[in-house]
Design an enzyme around this catalytic site. Structure first.
Site, PDB file in Angstrom:
ATOM      1  N   HIS A 274      21.688  65.088 -25.863  1.00  0.00           N
ATOM      2  CA  HIS A 274      21.287  63.800 -26.426  1.00  0.00           C
ATOM      3  C   HIS A 274      20.048  63.983 -27.302  1.00  0.00           C
ATOM      4  O   HIS A 274      19.454  65.056 -27.334  1.00  0.00           O
ATOM      5  CB  HIS A 274      21.027  62.795 -25.302  1.00  0.00           C
ATOM      6  CG  HIS A 274      22.239  62.528 -24.461  1.00  0.00           C
ATOM      7  ND1 HIS A 274      22.529  63.258 -23.328  1.00  0.00           N
ATOM      8  CD2 HIS A 274      23.243  61.627 -24.607  1.00  0.00           C
ATOM      9  CE1 HIS A 274      23.656  62.820 -22.796  1.00  0.00           C
ATOM     10  NE2 HIS A 274      24.118  61.837 -23.557  1.00  0.00           N
TER      11      HIS A 274
ATOM     12  N   SER B 260      28.178  58.616 -24.168  1.00  0.00           N
ATOM     13  CA  SER B 260      26.737  58.370 -24.143  1.00  0.00           C
ATOM     14  C   SER B 260      26.052  58.783 -25.444  1.00  0.00           C
ATOM     15  O   SER B 260      24.964  58.291 -25.755  1.00  0.00           O
ATOM     16  CB  SER B 260      26.096  59.105 -22.966  1.00  0.00           C
ATOM     17  OG  SER B 260      26.378  60.494 -23.025  1.00  0.00           O
TER      18      SER B 260
ATOM     19  N   ASP C 144      17.950  68.274 -20.851  1.00  0.00           N
ATOM     20  CA  ASP C 144      18.993  67.673 -21.684  1.00  0.00           C
ATOM     21  C   ASP C 144      18.842  68.197 -23.110  1.00  0.00           C
ATOM     22  O   ASP C 144      17.890  67.852 -23.810  1.00  0.00           O
ATOM     23  CB  ASP C 144      18.845  66.145 -21.657  1.00  0.00           C
ATOM     24  CG  ASP C 144      19.910  65.432 -22.497  1.00  0.00           C
ATOM     25  OD1 ASP C 144      20.698  66.123 -23.168  1.00  0.00           O
ATOM     26  OD2 ASP C 144      19.932  64.184 -22.482  1.00  0.00           O
TER      27      ASP C 144
END
Length: 555
Positions: free
Chosen positions: A528, A275, A525
């Protein structure tokens, strides 16, 4: 820069040909050099040296006195012409003194580790372990954190860094404006400023604040994954979008979408990985989307976007480990558990490899997921899984990562049907503080790059294993090693704790973004990257690597 010679009148050179044709040439003082002057008349070949030169508005008088005045005028004119040519020559040939490159750029450095704007939040000093967000990428096994002065370069660099500075928003960016004029130490063929040796290390430098802002917004790009759409998810600050990476010895140009598409005309660039690889691909699509809207030509096995103006294709293939994976039972590893075959490349992307002109490979974070490691057909280790009766593991997840990198890159570089360029993007650092992704880790409140990198033992070790695997692969493939390049982003991005979504992972207006009464942070998160944000710099580096390699191949 325009060079002028003030205070000198324009000179005229006039002469007559035998056919009574009168020629007169004007030499303006403000030009850099005189226009080319014909030496002969078109009809009889009279040399210009025989022609009379006069100042504007003066005629040669008659008589002996007139002849003397006329000759004096000629002498004065010759002297004036010579002086004019000397001044023009000095102006055109002058150069700026060789001082620091920053003297020529709109950059103000305020000292080691200091910002030119208000103080930002300090880095992690708790010494807690780090982790990865739930739902997409998993990470564990982190070692203790040791605070260390920031090093804006390789992980074992001992040179001091200058992580932050500012770009004056009132001055133009010599690269971003598209101005083709050269500046000192600049290679005017590509707008890329280099040091005196003609090379540039992209990965040693500092982050500089540039109020010009990003090249796109969350509203001008429709392909941003919602979890990375930080502004759309309500993040209140925006400065994290405005920092640009400045290498020590050169200037990394702003991303030029038209230049990229022209460079990749008729070619395919593919991202292969997890990802975080998708994060980078979407960043590139957003940057290119501002000049050309692509067509979606993908399917479930390979995502593809075609930019018809240059027939450029951007693709992505999912590969969590870059090597073969199966859930079938192998030895002591039961069915249903992920088995990672460390010596077999992932066929999911290898079958597409011959179609790619450039492939960007990245991995690492999935080696923290529950899995078993298989080598030469035998189960040799595991992560978050290992039967007690099996005895001691032969290989752990970190060493398994290094083996997988060597396997994948060796297979790519020696594939007889692949003649392109393979770029390995180094391990992407996370910034969980006070715990892992599932144990209260947090990056809340980070709004500017860190002054100091807080060392993460797990990240450092994963990076070291990846680089070692890369070097082994280069050695394995011999003459094909030139196909492999390392994009070393790990250390520069260790400063960017401010660039993650944190708690702004969804547009839910009722989501928790602050610590609760018990002091626990909300789920977030910290792996990312927000878009727009620091991840866009990866594609600026990518463009420079591709440009450099293509130019080398042509030469």
């Amino acid at each position: 820069m325009s060079h002028r010679s003030p205070g000198l009148p324009p000179l005229f050179i006039s002469f007559s040909c035998s056919n009574h044709e009168q020629r007169r040439y004007r030499f303006p003082a403000e030009v850099r050099s005189p226009p080319p002057t014909p030496r002969q008349c078109p009809s009889d070949g009279i040399d210009l040296g025989d022609a009379a030169m006069t100042l504007p508005g003066r005629k040669a008088p008659a008589g002996a006195g007139g002849i003397r005045r006329w000759l004096s005028t000629i002498v004065v004119s010759v002297v004036a012409l010579v002086l004019t040519l000397v001044v023009i020559s000095l102006s055109a040939g002058s150069s700026l003194p060789r001082t620091a490159l920053q003297d020529y750029l709109p950059v103000r450095v305020n000292g080691l580790g200091k910002l030119s704007s208000p103080e930002h939040t300090d880095g992690n000093r708790s010494g807690a372990a780090i982790g990865v967000p739930s739902g997409e990428v998993l990470q564990s096994g982190q070692g203790p954190l040791v605070e260390q002065k920031a090093q804006g370069g390789s992980m074992n660099s001992s040179e001091p860094s200058k992580p932050t500075a500012t770009i004056d928003s009132k001055l133009s960016d010599p690269v971003a404006t598209g101005d083709t004029a050269s500046t000192p130490h600049e290679d005017s063929s590509n707008g890329f400023q280099k040091d005196e040796q003609g090379t540039c290390d992209l990965y040693h430098g500092q982050w500089v604040l540039d109020s010009a802002g990003p090249l796109y917004t969350n509203n001008s790009c429709p392909v941003i994954t919602q979890m990375q759409n930080c502004q759309g998810n309500g993040r209140p600050d925006k400065d994290y979008e405005n920092w640009r990476w400045k290498p020590e010895q050169c200037t990394l140009p702003r991303f030029d979408a038209r230049k990229f598409l022209e460079l990749m005309r008729g070619k395919t660039l593919a991202f292969v990985g997890d990802s975080v690889a998708r994060n980078q691909m979407e960043s590139l699509l957003c940057l290119l989307w501002q000049v050309d809207v692509p067509q979606n030509r993908g399917n479930r096995r390979i995502h593809k976007w075609l930019f018809k103006s240059t027939r450029t294709t951007i693709a992505r293939v999912w590969s969590s480990w870059l090597v073969h994976r199966s859930t079938e039972a192998v030895g002591i590893a039961p069915k249903g558990l992920d088995k990672v075959f460390l010596d077999i490349p992932d066929e999911a992307f290898m079958e597409f490899l011959p179609r790619f002109d450039v492939v960007v490979l990245s991995s690492g974070h999935w080696f923290a997921k529950r899995s078993a490691f298989v080598l030469n057909g035998n189960v040799v280790g595991g992560q978050l899984w290992w039967p007690r009766q099996a005895g001691k593991m032969q290989i752990n997840n970190v060493d398994a990562f290094g083996v997988s990198v060597e396997t994948c890159l060796t297979a790519v570089a020696t594939n007889p049907n692949f003649t392109g360029l393979a770029i390995v993007r180094s391990y992407s650092p996370d910034h969980y503080e006070g715990g892992a992704w599932n144990t209260g880790g947090s990056c809340t409140g980070k709004v500017k790059p860190l002054d100091e990198v807080v060392r993460n033992g797990f990240t450092d070790t994963m990076y070291e294993r990846q680089v070692t695997g890369f070097k082994k692969a280069v050695k394995n493939v011999g003459k094909h090693g030139s196909r492999l390049k390392l994009m070393d982003i790990t250390e520069p991005f260790a400063f960017r704790a401010d660039g993650h979504p944190g708690p702004y992972r969804s547009p839910d207006p009722n989501k928790k973004t602050q610590r609760g009464p018990d002091g626990k942070p909300p789920p977030q998160d910290c792996l990312h990257w927000c878009m727009p944000g620091p991840v866009d710099t990866w594609n600026e580096m990518l463009l420079e690597i591709i440009r450099s390699e293509f130019e080398r191949d042509r030469s």
